[in-house]
Scaffold this motif. Structure first.
Motif, PDB file in Angstrom:
ATOM      1  N   ALA A  71       0.841  -1.203   0.000  1.00  0.00           N
ATOM      2  CA  ALA A  71       0.000   0.000   0.000  1.00  0.00           C
ATOM      3  C   ALA A  71       0.874   1.250   0.000  1.00  0.00           C
ATOM      4  O   ALA A  71       0.600   2.218  -0.714  1.00  0.00           O
ATOM      5  CB  ALA A  71      -0.918  -0.002   1.217  1.00  0.00           C
ATOM      6  N   LEU A  72       1.943   1.215   0.783  1.00  0.00           N
ATOM      7  CA  LEU A  72       2.870   2.356   0.837  1.00  0.00           C
ATOM      8  C   LEU A  72       3.547   2.557  -0.516  1.00  0.00           C
ATOM      9  O   LEU A  72       3.679   3.693  -0.992  1.00  0.00           O
ATOM     10  CB  LEU A  72       3.923   2.130   1.920  1.00  0.00           C
ATOM     11  CG  LEU A  72       5.000   3.216   2.065  1.00  0.00           C
ATOM     12  CD1 LEU A  72       4.375   4.571   2.351  1.00  0.00           C
ATOM     13  CD2 LEU A  72       5.986   2.830   3.168  1.00  0.00           C
ATOM     14  N   ASP A  73       3.957   1.467  -1.141  1.00  0.00           N
ATOM     15  CA  ASP A  73       4.582   1.554  -2.467  1.00  0.00           C
ATOM     16  C   ASP A  73       3.613   2.157  -3.479  1.00  0.00           C
ATOM     17  O   ASP A  73       4.009   2.950  -4.345  1.00  0.00           O
ATOM     18  CB  ASP A  73       5.024   0.165  -2.947  1.00  0.00           C
ATOM     19  CG  ASP A  73       6.154  -0.409  -2.089  1.00  0.00           C
ATOM     20  OD1 ASP A  73       6.840   0.368  -1.404  1.00  0.00           O
ATOM     21  OD2 ASP A  73       6.329  -1.643  -2.104  1.00  0.00           O
ATOM     22  N   GLU A  74       2.350   1.780  -3.363  1.00  0.00           N
ATOM     23  CA  GLU A  74       1.312   2.279  -4.273  1.00  0.00           C
ATOM     24  C   GLU A  74       1.157   3.796  -4.125  1.00  0.00           C
ATOM     25  O   GLU A  74       1.129   4.530  -5.114  1.00  0.00           O
ATOM     26  CB  GLU A  74      -0.026   1.591  -3.970  1.00  0.00           C
ATOM     27  CG  GLU A  74      -1.112   1.840  -4.986  1.00  0.00           C
ATOM     28  CD  GLU A  74      -0.892   1.109  -6.303  1.00  0.00           C
ATOM     29  OE1 GLU A  74      -1.346   1.633  -7.346  1.00  0.00           O
ATOM     30  OE2 GLU A  74      -0.265   0.038  -6.297  1.00  0.00           O
ATOM     31  N   VAL A  75       1.090   4.263  -2.899  1.00  0.00           N
ATOM     32  CA  VAL A  75       0.918   5.701  -2.656  1.00  0.00           C
ATOM     33  C   VAL A  75       2.164   6.479  -3.066  1.00  0.00           C
ATOM     34  O   VAL A  75       2.072   7.580  -3.613  1.00  0.00           O
ATOM     35  CB  VAL A  75       0.599   5.968  -1.162  1.00  0.00           C
ATOM     36  CG1 VAL A  75       0.527   7.469  -0.889  1.00  0.00           C
ATOM     37  CG2 VAL A  75      -0.719   5.311  -0.778  1.00  0.00           C
ATOM     38  N   ASN A  76       3.321   5.899  -2.810  1.00  0.00           N
ATOM     39  CA  ASN A  76       4.574   6.584  -3.160  1.00  0.00           C
ATOM     40  C   ASN A  76       4.803   6.672  -4.662  1.00  0.00           C
ATOM     41  O   ASN A  76       5.653   7.449  -5.116  1.00  0.00           O
ATOM     42  CB  ASN A  76       5.764   5.878  -2.507  1.00  0.00           C
ATOM     43  CG  ASN A  76       5.892   6.210  -1.035  1.00  0.00           C
ATOM     44  OD1 ASN A  76       5.399   7.226  -0.569  1.00  0.00           O
ATOM     45  ND2 ASN A  76       6.555   5.343  -0.279  1.00  0.00           N
ATOM     46  N   SER A  77       4.050   5.885  -5.430  1.00  0.00           N
ATOM     47  CA  SER A  77       4.223   5.902  -6.885  1.00  0.00           C
ATOM     48  C   SER A  77       3.359   6.968  -7.564  1.00  0.00           C
ATOM     49  O   SER A  77       3.339   7.066  -8.786  1.00  0.00           O
ATOM     50  CB  SER A  77       3.890   4.526  -7.480  1.00  0.00           C
ATOM     51  OG  SER A  77       2.500   4.237  -7.353  1.00  0.00           O
ATOM     52  N   VAL A  78       2.646   7.759  -6.760  1.00  0.00           N
ATOM     53  CA  VAL A  78       1.806   8.832  -7.314  1.00  0.00           C
ATOM     54  C   VAL A  78       2.685   9.837  -8.048  1.00  0.00           C
ATOM     55  O   VAL A  78       3.699  10.293  -7.516  1.00  0.00           O
ATOM     56  CB  VAL A  78       1.027   9.545  -6.195  1.00  0.00           C
ATOM     57  CG1 VAL A  78       0.301  10.762  -6.754  1.00  0.00           C
ATOM     58  CG2 VAL A  78       0.037   8.592  -5.542  1.00  0.00           C
ATOM     59  N   THR A  79       2.307  10.165  -9.278  1.00  0.00           N
ATOM     60  CA  THR A  79       3.083  11.124 -10.074  1.00  0.00           C
ATOM     61  C   THR A  79       2.968  12.531  -9.506  1.00  0.00           C
ATOM     62  O   THR A  79       3.973  13.220  -9.304  1.00  0.00           O
ATOM     63  CB  THR A  79       2.599  11.127 -11.541  1.00  0.00           C
ATOM     64  OG1 THR A  79       2.711   9.793 -12.066  1.00  0.00           O
ATOM     65  CG2 THR A  79       3.447  12.066 -12.380  1.00  0.00           C
ATOM     66  N   LYS A  80       1.733  12.952  -9.250  1.00  0.00           N
ATOM     67  CA  LYS A  80       1.505  14.265  -8.658  1.00  0.00           C
ATOM     68  C   LYS A  80       0.829  14.066  -7.306  1.00  0.00           C
ATOM     69  O   LYS A  80      -0.377  13.840  -7.232  1.00  0.00           O
ATOM     70  CB  LYS A  80       0.628  15.120  -9.581  1.00  0.00           C
ATOM     71  CG  LYS A  80       1.306  15.498 -10.897  1.00  0.00           C
ATOM     72  CD  LYS A  80       0.411  16.414 -11.727  1.00  0.00           C
ATOM     73  CE  LYS A  80       1.102  16.819 -13.034  1.00  0.00           C
ATOM     74  NZ  LYS A  80       0.239  17.706 -13.864  1.00  0.00           N
TER      75      LYS A  80
END
Length: 242
Positions: A71-80
């Motif tokens: 879940a953390l990896d998913e959020v950290n992959s946000v472009t903006k």
């Protein structure tokens, strides 16, 4: 006369063939243009930008499945990134650190690492509430067991063990019934909503909550009790008990 008519007929036929040929080319060009436009539209659609909201929604599902690092990896992959995606990332980092400390038996560190949830994610708040309940039970049990270790009488030791079990269950129950929103409101009001502080709900009477507040020492090895507070969730008033 026949020869002249024949020539005119041939010229007419050639002209008609030219017109038909040009019409066919025009139709083919239009078809090609339409096909190209469709392909471009399809390509644009397939490259739709994944927004921060999309990433947060995906992270929520992973949290519900107990996959906190993913879940953390998913959020950290946000472009903006947005304020909400950053808040959720911080909540997940704190939770992962707190869970690791809890699993290692470092309950003080687990409590202060957990602190309070700052995002609006219902999934992470539920995770915080569950872990806080476990820490509250473990803290209470550890404290009572440590105190009873100095007693040499068998009956006293047995009584202490019984008290420990009862106290742990009570603290865990109060923590489980206290929402993270209430804890965050209290912590924000008092300035305890930051790393280094840990909050354990120990009593609840209607809208009045009693919290133990602890703070890490300089070495981050022990969280010392700095006060016991009563917080009225309806009025927002806070009273320091001790």
């Amino acid at each position: 006369m026949n020869r002249s008519f024949f020539k005119k007929a041939m010229v007419g036929t050639a002209a008609l063939a030219t017109v038909l040929s040009l019409a066919a080319c025009g139709s083919k060009g239009a078809s090609s243009s339409s096909s190209s436009s469709t392909n471009e539209s399809s390509s644009t659609s397939s490259k739709k930008t994944v927004t921060a909201a999309d990433k947060i929604a995906a992270a929520e599902k992973l949290i519900e499945q107990g996959k906190y690092q993913q879940a953390l990896d998913e959020v950290n992959s946000v472009t903006k990134s947005t304020s909400e995606s950053r808040a959720l990332a911080t909540d997940l980092q704190n939770y992962i650190a707190a869970k690791k400390a809890y699993n290692n038996g470092n309950y003080d560190q687990a409590l202060t690492n957990l602190n309070t949830a700052s995002s609006s994610s219902s999934a992470i708040k539920e995770a915080y509430q569950s872990l806080r309940s476990k820490i509250a039970a473990a803290e209470s049990s550890s404290s009572t067991t440590s105190s009873s270790a100095t007693s040499s009488a068998t009956s006293a030791t047995t009584a202490a063990a019984t008290s420990s079990s009862s106290s742990s269950a009570a603290n865990a129950s109060v923590a489980q019934s206290t929402s993270e929103d209430v804890i965050d409101a209290f912590a924000t009001k008092m300035g305890f909503n930051q790393q280094g502080y840990g909050i354990i709900p120990v009593q609840k009477n209607g809208s009045v909550y009693r919290f133990e507040v602890r703070q890490n020492n300089q070495d981050n090895t022990v969280a010392n009790l700095i006060g016991i507070y009563e917080y009225n969730a309806e009025t927002g008033s806070v009273t320091k008990i001790s």
